[in-house]
Design an enzyme around this catalytic site. Structure first.
Site, PDB file in Angstrom:
ATOM      1  N   ARG B 304     -51.286 -11.321 -13.826  1.00 49.48           N
ATOM      2  CA  ARG B 304     -51.242 -10.549 -12.696  1.00 49.48           C
ATOM      3  C   ARG B 304     -50.647  -9.357 -12.899  1.00 49.48           C
ATOM      4  O   ARG B 304     -51.190  -8.127 -12.215  1.00 49.48           O
ATOM      5  CB  ARG B 304     -50.333 -11.170 -11.702  1.00 49.48           C
ATOM      6  CG  ARG B 304     -50.339 -10.570 -10.467  1.00 49.48           C
ATOM      7  CD  ARG B 304     -49.635 -11.403  -9.164  1.00 49.48           C
ATOM      8  NE  ARG B 304     -50.294 -12.579  -8.961  1.00 49.48           N
ATOM      9  CZ  ARG B 304     -49.256 -13.862  -8.573  1.00 49.48           C
ATOM     10  NH1 ARG B 304     -48.204 -13.679  -8.300  1.00 49.48           N
ATOM     11  NH2 ARG B 304     -50.021 -14.829  -8.415  1.00 49.48           N
ATOM     12  N   ALA B 305     -50.076  -9.153 -13.999  1.00 53.67           N
ATOM     13  CA  ALA B 305     -49.743  -7.637 -14.442  1.00 53.67           C
ATOM     14  C   ALA B 305     -50.895  -6.817 -14.546  1.00 53.67           C
ATOM     15  O   ALA B 305     -51.269  -5.614 -14.086  1.00 53.67           O
ATOM     16  CB  ALA B 305     -49.028  -7.755 -15.547  1.00 53.67           C
TER      17      ALA B 305
END
Lengths: 390, 366
Positions: B304-305
């Site tokens: 997700r980063a």
């Protein structure tokens, strides 16, 4: 308070004068809000009564600290809802007040849920708040304390000085809108807040607002040094986290209140005037900060020092305030944070959630033979819903 | 809660409440453009408006620094929505597969009438109940007419807008669970009390809080795309300016609003334009590789980063009218996109923002 006692009667007299001034300011501009602490219940009551006397008729209402969030925000009026067969909302406590001053005695006992709602209400201008609490009690919710301008420690035993006449506060209320503040006043307040280590930007805003009320009360159209001094004493000094750098040019005041004895009367006025005049002239060619700083130092010397002395700066109560301790404590079933609804009968100390119960019963109405559709649905034991708390 | 309540105020309903509150001193919001400093917070909120898929903004910081002010002010500069007239769920006429049950019926019968309305910024109060969040059986219909009708809750009202939780770290756990579930799936499914309702609920979650007052659950932190730390401004000139504007707002909110109206209008147009353009912003492979490299260097968990980092960089490029993402965009959004996704390092106690900044310098030079 022990520090004040050591300092002698003068410090107490001064604290009493401050307390009296705070009551008048609050009556002029209730939106300031305040937090009043004392170990004496009588002193708090007397102070609250003087605010009530001075304020607009009907503007003050007493709020019990045990008020529930539902009552504060408004809730379903079950009696009326069942009678009329449609949901009827009962107005919340805040709406009923229409933006007046809410007085809470024993404010440290406000539940965290209520305190959080009050923060919002104060932010939105839905209510003004006066919190009164025991000086030894748990500190007020930190977020709430940050939103209350005046912080007053009431002395015990000192006679309350005569309060200003009612008519004067009435006139001041009308005058308040037209009171101006110079650019220097803005700057002085910001510098003072920084020197005293008041981190929250609300602190400076409170100070300025209090200074306006003070000017209105004194019949001025512009905030002057006296107003700022009073405002600093009542708003910034109690929040101070560090001593301002006054020692270099001023004799250190270890005697606590001994300079305070004549400080209110004589030295500050010439002192402040002396530094105001050259300050204005110097601004012409040199950058403003040094002049403003000097001015503020002079003001703080006159205004805040003995307050800092009696409070023992470094450990101000306002800064210690924090709600953290309250959340970790194990509490009996009747207390604690609400955690939804459980489908069971209430146990000891728990309360039925009537709305949830009715909701559970409503779909069964026809099956259970509730012939008249106008009345409430027949409720069975298994429909009972309980407010769960953890 | 007893039967002897005074009935003097009965009969008012929630709509009446909003009106009375308006008369009772509720003020207009502080103008977004008039907020002094707090550039990171303002940028994060703008990016969230431009790219709602970013996943929201978490603003953590000191008291009195304007977190709440900024978020409430945002409502005034959000571009308006196009929606179906009379729809309870704010359906998007451009997405026919997402239409609610009522709108499908309408579309078949007479076609959809499209209206514009302001984008919602809905407050989630800490004391909200499950029912008020999810929606529940309409009590009036049930009691009076014996009908089973769904009354939409806050999730429905926040659809396609912002859902704001003040003091998010104090939110009760059972509400956090609901929030996690709905914000992950983008759909609110109510299966209770004989109701069976599904409706889309895609909102930008915005939370604020003071970390001194309580921790936030890791799952919830992960939901927020961007995280900003809000600090008290230290420059004296800023503090004086804050004081002045705050004072002007407290005394004459309408006048301050008028003075900033043109700046607000310009910002609103800019956001609306960027929102249209963001789909056309391209991210070259080299930039994607840069993003992946940075996330690996920081040891952030999950993918997700990277996704958030690139999305935020695209939103930034769109906001500034560029068609391609550059490394500089990544550099600017990296602190807010990655700050809350770092693995805790027992040997490095420094501030998360500082760690990201250090990694940036190590990766790409100063």
């Amino acid at each position: 308070m022990n520090g004040a006692a050591l300092g002698g009667a003068s410090a107490e007299a001064r604290a009493a004068a401050d307390a009296c001034a705070a009551a008048a300011l609050l009556a002029v501009d209730p939106g300031l809000g305040g937090w009043v602490r004392s170990i004496s219940l009588d002193a708090r009551d007397a102070w609250a009564a003087s605010v009530r006397d001075l304020a607009q008729a009907g503007a003050c209402r007493r709020m019990p600290p045990s008020i529930t969030p539902e009552r504060l925000d408004g809730e379903l009026d079950l009696a009326a809802a069942l009678a009329l067969g449609r949901p009827v909302r009962r107005a919340g406590w805040l709406e009923e007040g229409g933006g007046g001053l809410a007085m809470v005695h024993a404010a440290d006992r406000l539940s965290p849920e209520v305190a959080v709602r009050l923060r919002r209400a104060v932010d939105m201008g839905e209510t003004a708040l006066l919190a009164l609490s025991d000086a030894d009690a748990e500190p007020l919710d930190a977020g709430l304390a940050d939103r209350l301008a005046l912080v007053v420690d009431l002395p015990i035993g000192a006679a309350m000085p005569l309060r200003p006449p009612r008519r004067r506060t009435e006139r001041a209320r009308r005058r308040l809108v037209g009171v101006n503040a110079t650019a220097e006043a803005f700057e002085a307040v910001a510098v003072a807040a920084e020197m005293l280590g008041v981190e929250s930007p609300r602190g400076a805003a409170h100070c300025l607002r209090a200074a306006r009320a003070a000017a209105a009360l004194a019949g001025r159209r512009e905030v002057d040094a006296d107003d700022l001094r009073l405002a600093m004493r009542l708003t910034l000094a109690p929040r101070a986290l560090r001593r301002p750098p006054l020692q270099d040019d001023a004799p250190p005041p270890p005697g606590g209140a001994s300079p305070g004895e004549d400080a209110p009367a004589d030295p500050p006025a010439p002192d402040a005037e002396a530094s105001t005049q050259p300050g204005r002239e110097e601004t012409g060619d040199s950058p403003t900060p040094p002049a403003v700083e000097e001015l503020v130092v002079a003001m703080l010397r006159a205004a805040a020092l003995d307050v800092l002395e009696t409070q023992g700066v470094g450990a101000p109560r306002a800064a210690k305030a924090g709600a953290r301790g309250r959340y970790g404590v194990v509490r009996p079933a009747a207390r604690g944070r609400p955690a939804g609804v459980a489908a069971r009968r209430p146990r000891r100390g728990e309360r039925i959630d009537l709305v949830a119960t009715l909701r559970a019963a409503a779909p069964w109405r026809t099956l259970r033979g509730g012939a008249d559709a106008s009345g409430p649905p027949p409720v069975r034991l298994r429909d009972l819903r309980t407010r769960r708390r953890v | 809660m007893d039967g002897s309540l005074p009935l003097s105020t009965t009969g008012r309903r929630s709509r009446a409440r909003a009106a009375t509150a308006g008369e009772g001193g509720r003020r207009a919001a502080f103008p977004f453009s008039a907020i002094v400093g707090q550039e990171e917070l303002k940028l994060a909120l703008q990016l969230a408006v431009v790219e709602p898929a970013l996943g929201g903004v978490l603003a953590f910081g000191d008291r009195g620094t304007g977190k709440t002010t900024a978020i409430r002010a945002l409502a005034a500069v959000m571009p308006p929505l196009r929606t179906v007239e009379g729809c309870r769920f704010v359906c998007d006429p451009a997405a026919p597969e997402d239409l609610c049950h009522d709108c499908r019926a309408r579309a078949c019968a007479e076609g959809l009438r499209v209206v514009e309305r302001p984008a919602p910024v809905v407050d989630l109060p800490l004391g909200a109940t499950e029912d008020s969040l999810l929606g529940a059986l309409d009590l009036e219909q049930a009691l009076a007419h014996g009908r089973r009708v769904f009354q939409p809750g806050l999730f429905a009202r926040a659809h396609r807008g912002f859902l704001y939780v003040d003091e998010v770290n104090l939110l009760e756990d059972h509400l956090v669970d609901l929030l996690l579930d709905v914000s992950a799936s983008g759909e609110n499914a109510v299966e209770r009390e004989g109701l069976s309702v599904r409706h889309p609920a895609r909102f930008v979650l915005v939370g604020s809080g003071n970390p001194e007052e309580g921790e936030l659950r890791p799952q919830l932190i992960d939901r927020f795309g961007l995280c900003v730390e809000v600090r008290t401004p230290t420059a004296l000139s800023d503090r004086v300016e804050i004081l002045k504007r705050r004072d002007a707002y407290e005394r004459e909110p309408a006048r301050l609003a008028a003075a900033w109206a043109s700046a607000e209008g310009a910002l609103r147009d800019r956001l609306a334009l960027a929102r249209v353009r963001v789909a056309g912003v391209s991210a070259p492979d080299a930039v994607l590789a840069d993003a992946a490299q940075l996330c690996m260097a920081l040891g952030s968990d999950g993918l997700r980063a990277e996704l958030t980092l690139v999305r935020a960089a695209r939103a930034l490029a769109a906001l500034e009218g560029r068609r391609r993402v550059a490394r500089d965009d990544l550099r600017r959004v990296a602190p807010m996109a990655l700050r809350h996704r770092l693995r805790r390092d027992p040997l490095d106690e420094s501030d998360a923002g500082a760690r990201v900044a250090r990694a940036l310098v190590e990766a790409w030079g100063p």
